[in-house]
Design a protein around this motif. Structure first.
Motif, PDB file in Angstrom:
ATOM      1  N   SER A   1       0.977  -1.153  -0.011  1.00 22.93           N
ATOM      2  CA  SER A   1      -0.110  -0.068   0.018  1.00 22.93           C
ATOM      3  C   SER A   1       0.818   1.141  -0.062  1.00 22.93           C
TER       4      SER A   1
ATOM      5  N   THR B   1      -2.658  -1.705   6.199  1.00 20.35           N
ATOM      6  CA  THR B   1      -1.650  -2.872   5.833  1.00 20.35           C
ATOM      7  C   THR B   1      -0.516  -2.568   6.490  1.00 20.35           C
TER       8      THR B   1
ATOM      9  N   SER C   1      -7.243  -3.877  -1.066  1.00 20.23           N
ATOM     10  CA  SER C   1      -7.909  -4.108  -2.216  1.00 20.23           C
ATOM     11  C   SER C   1      -7.950  -2.268  -2.640  1.00 20.23           C
ATOM     12  N   TYR C   2      -7.811  -1.807  -3.843  1.00 22.31           N
ATOM     13  CA  TYR C   2      -7.846  -0.364  -4.443  1.00 22.31           C
ATOM     14  C   TYR C   2      -8.571  -0.931  -5.551  1.00 22.31           C
ATOM     15  N   TRP C   3      -9.929  -0.653  -5.621  1.00 28.20           N
ATOM     16  CA  TRP C   3     -10.874  -0.942  -6.814  1.00 28.20           C
ATOM     17  C   TRP C   3     -10.651  -2.272  -7.107  1.00 28.20           C
TER      18      TRP C   3
ATOM     19  N   ARG D   1      -9.497  -5.836   2.471  1.00 32.98           N
ATOM     20  CA  ARG D   1     -10.334  -4.733   1.818  1.00 32.98           C
ATOM     21  C   ARG D   1     -11.459  -4.527   3.099  1.00 32.98           C
TER      22      ARG D   1
ATOM     23  N   GLU E   1     -12.379 -10.285  -3.725  1.00 34.56           N
ATOM     24  CA  GLU E   1     -11.497  -9.231  -4.153  1.00 34.56           C
ATOM     25  C   GLU E   1     -10.264  -9.443  -3.405  1.00 34.56           C
TER      26      GLU E   1
END
Ligand SMILES: Cc1cc2nc3c(=O)[nH]c(=O)nc-3n(C[C@H](O)[C@H](O)[C@H](O)COP(=O)(O)O)c2cc1C
Length: 179
Positions: free
Chosen positions: A9, A16, A83-85, A124, A131
């Motif tokens: 991250s 994270t 999770s980013y998008w 997430r 995800e």
């Protein structure tokens, strides 16, 4: 034996980072453990020129080899990625793209030492595991092309900020005990 824990991250003190801290503390029982954050390094995007397919080197000179040296020094690599998008953060994807000189699909290619084991912790905010599974697959794919054996993944849902990691501490420790 050496372990490297990578905060994938760009946030150095978020959820994270807290997972990285707990994991590194547990891994330190067994391994000489080092942690790094993807945001500690400065590097550009892959330009897609494919020069590295012929030379096994990138035309750009920046911090990427420093990260690969850290990976090369480790017997065990644990990537912790939020999770980013619905996938890994862009910073980490940019890093993976820049690892193309080390990718085993073309010859010549650069190499880190063989015999390494890789692990993933994905997190997430949302509730479903899909995800996290996507993130684990992405990093497993990356490990595969560097010939790092992917030996395990842990998905953690319902985590947005650091305090939400605390109730999951036992899960993280149990996962790291098996590394
Ligand atoms: C740009 C951005 C995109 C995100 N996208 C998702 C998403 O698609 N699904 C999800 O469940 N959480 C998403 N999140 C939430 C993060 O996965 C979650 O907050 C995680 O704990 C962030 O860890 P970090 O602060 O260490 O980066 C997103 C967060 C950010 C900042």
């Amino acid at each position: 034996m050496n372990a490297l824990v990578i905060n994938c991250s760009p946030v150095r003190n978020g959820a994270t980072a807290e997972i990285v801290r707990i994991a590194a503390e547990q891994l330190s029982v067994q391994y000489q453990t080092k942690t790094i954050c993807i945001d500690d390094y400065r590097f550009s995007f892959c330009k897609g020129c494919r020069r590295c397919h012929e030379t096994a080197e990138c035309v750009q000179q920046d911090d990427i080899p420093m990260i690969l040296r850290e990976m090369d020094a480790a017997d065990v690599i644990l990537c912790a990625a939020p999770s980013y998008w619905a996938d890994i953060p862009g910073h980490f994807k940019a890093f993976i793209d820049r690892c193309t000189p080390w990718c085993n699909t073309h010859t010549p290619h650069a190499k880190i030492k063989s015999g390494k084991r890789g692990y993933v912790i994905a997190l997430r905010t949302g509730p479903g595991m899909h995800e996290c599974e996507q993130i684990i697959r992405t990093i497993e794919h990356f490990y595969g092309h560097l010939e790092i054996a992917c030996c395990g993944g842990l998905g953690l849902t319902g985590i947005e900020y650091k305090p939400q990691v605390t109730p999951r501490k036992d899960d993280i420790i149990a996962f790291c005990e098996k590394i």
